[in-house]
Motif scaffolding. Structure first.
Motif, short mmCIF file in Angstrom:
data_model
loop_
_atom_site.label_atom_id
_atom_site.label_comp_id
_atom_site.label_asym_id
_atom_site.label_seq_id
_atom_site.Cartn_x
_atom_site.Cartn_y
_atom_site.Cartn_z
N VAL A 252 0.84 -1.20 0.00
CA VAL A 252 0.00 0.00 0.00
C VAL A 252 0.87 1.25 0.00
O VAL A 252 0.61 2.20 -0.75
CB VAL A 252 -0.94 0.01 1.22
N LEU A 253 1.92 1.26 0.82
CA LEU A 253 2.81 2.40 0.88
C LEU A 253 3.48 2.64 -0.47
O LEU A 253 3.60 3.80 -0.92
CB LEU A 253 3.87 2.20 1.96
N SER A 254 3.89 1.57 -1.14
CA SER A 254 4.51 1.72 -2.46
C SER A 254 3.54 2.38 -3.44
O SER A 254 3.92 3.27 -4.21
CB SER A 254 4.93 0.35 -3.00
N GLY A 255 2.28 1.95 -3.40
CA GLY A 255 1.27 2.54 -4.26
C GLY A 255 1.04 4.01 -3.95
O GLY A 255 0.90 4.84 -4.87
N LEU A 256 1.00 4.34 -2.66
CA LEU A 256 0.78 5.73 -2.26
C LEU A 256 1.94 6.63 -2.69
O LEU A 256 1.72 7.75 -3.17
CB LEU A 256 0.60 5.81 -0.74
N VAL A 257 3.16 6.13 -2.54
CA VAL A 257 4.33 6.90 -2.97
C VAL A 257 4.28 7.12 -4.47
O VAL A 257 4.54 8.23 -4.98
CB VAL A 257 5.63 6.19 -2.56
N GLY A 258 3.93 6.06 -5.21
CA GLY A 258 3.85 6.17 -6.65
C GLY A 258 2.81 7.19 -7.09
O GLY A 258 3.06 8.01 -7.99
N LEU A 259 1.64 7.17 -6.46
CA LEU A 259 0.58 8.12 -6.81
C LEU A 259 0.98 9.55 -6.45
O LEU A 259 0.68 10.50 -7.19
CB LEU A 259 -0.71 7.74 -6.09
N THR A 260 1.67 9.71 -5.33
CA THR A 260 2.11 11.05 -4.92
C THR A 260 3.11 11.62 -5.91
O THR A 260 3.02 12.79 -6.32
CB THR A 260 2.73 11.00 -3.51
#
Length: 289
Positions: A252-260
């Motif tokens: 989830v964190l990886s996805g959030l970083v990518g979206l940011t």
């Protein structure tokens, strides 16, 4: 289970009622909370304080002491720092890159305070959630059991804090059209796995507060602003962090970083409006504003 159902029902009712009370108060029409939206229409930022108040009030009904403390901490801090940026804004920096650049140059702005303050509060909340719990299988077996447990716990706290802060930031990025952030929050609740002790009461508080704000938000009369979007995202991030495994949190964190990072280059609004399915969901129930 019956107790959890009752707690969830009361949390939802308290969140709804508290949000409605603030939404219909004299604060709504105060000149300091009126802004111009993307369509050039005057809207009230009262929704942000209203939803934050609803989340905090409903969060008091969360049964698990650790989750209750963590949820109240991050929703209060995220909403409070969002309010500082909404109502006391200083500096002209925009976006994560702009705020970090300003901080690097020694400029303290309200956005910069938020960029630092929400992650710190998220790490504190993660410490509350994860202290005393260990994750296995993340480190080489030649370390002692104590070393592995300490290292795994430390990494998990950082990742958990990142999930909470990242979700708070993501929902702030979504609050660019009427109802978008509320829809994203309700869809996130609907599709996440549910355990009664971890999601029912905090999820009900979010659902109740969102339901209270829904008509006026979709009507383009009010908006969450940084206050409400950050608090909503932080509350959802806490549920995600508590209702997942260490591996799931890392993903989830990886996805959030990518979206940011993507948001610094690409307009989410453009992507949504050009994508069938997303476009219809985003427009559902919205007045032509």
């Amino acid at each position: 289970m019956i107790r959890s159902l009752i707690s969830a029902a009361v949390a939802g009712l308290v969140g709804y009622t508290t949000t409605k009370i603030v939404m219909t108060s004299k604060l709504r029409s105060h000149e300091k909370v009126v802004r111009t939206n993307h369509a050039g229409r005057d809207v009230s930022l009262v929704e942000g304080p209203a939803v934050t108040a609803g989340l905090v009030a409903g969060g008091l009904l969360i049964e698990a002491p650790r989750q209750r403390a963590a949820t109240l901490l991050v929703t209060t801090v995220a909403g409070g720092l969002g309010a500082v940026d909404d109502f006391l804004e200083s500096g002209d920096s925009k976006g994560l890159r702009g705020h970090l650049s300003a901080l690097a140059q020694g400029q303290i702005t309200t956005g910069g305070i938020k960029v630092v303050g929400i992650p710190l509060a998220s790490i504190a909340a993660a410490t509350i959630l994860r202290t005393g719990r260990s994750s296995q299988g993340l480190f080489p077996s030649n370390r002692t059991a104590a070393e592995k447990t300490w290292c795994a716990s430390t990494v998990d706290v950082v990742v958990t804090g990142g999930v909470i802060a990242g979700t708070a930031n993501l929902f702030n990025l979504l609050d660019l059209r009427p109802g978008r952030a509320l829809k994203a929050g309700l869809l996130t609740l609907a599709f996440m796995p549910h355990e009664h002790g971890l999601t029912w009461a905090p999820g009900a508080a979010i659902a109740g507060s969102s339901a209270a704000a829904w008509p006026d938000d979709l009507g383009g009369e009010v908006m969450l602003g940084d206050t409400g979007a950050n608090a909503l995202g932080a509350g959802l991030g806490t549920i995600l962090a508590e209702n997942s495994t260490a591996t799931q949190r890392a993903l989830v964190l990886s996805g959030l970083v990518g979206l940011t990072l993507l948001s610094e280059k690409v307009s989410f609004t453009s992507v949504i409006e050009s994508t069938p399915g997303l476009r219809e969901i985003d427009a559902f129930g919205r007045e032509a504003v």
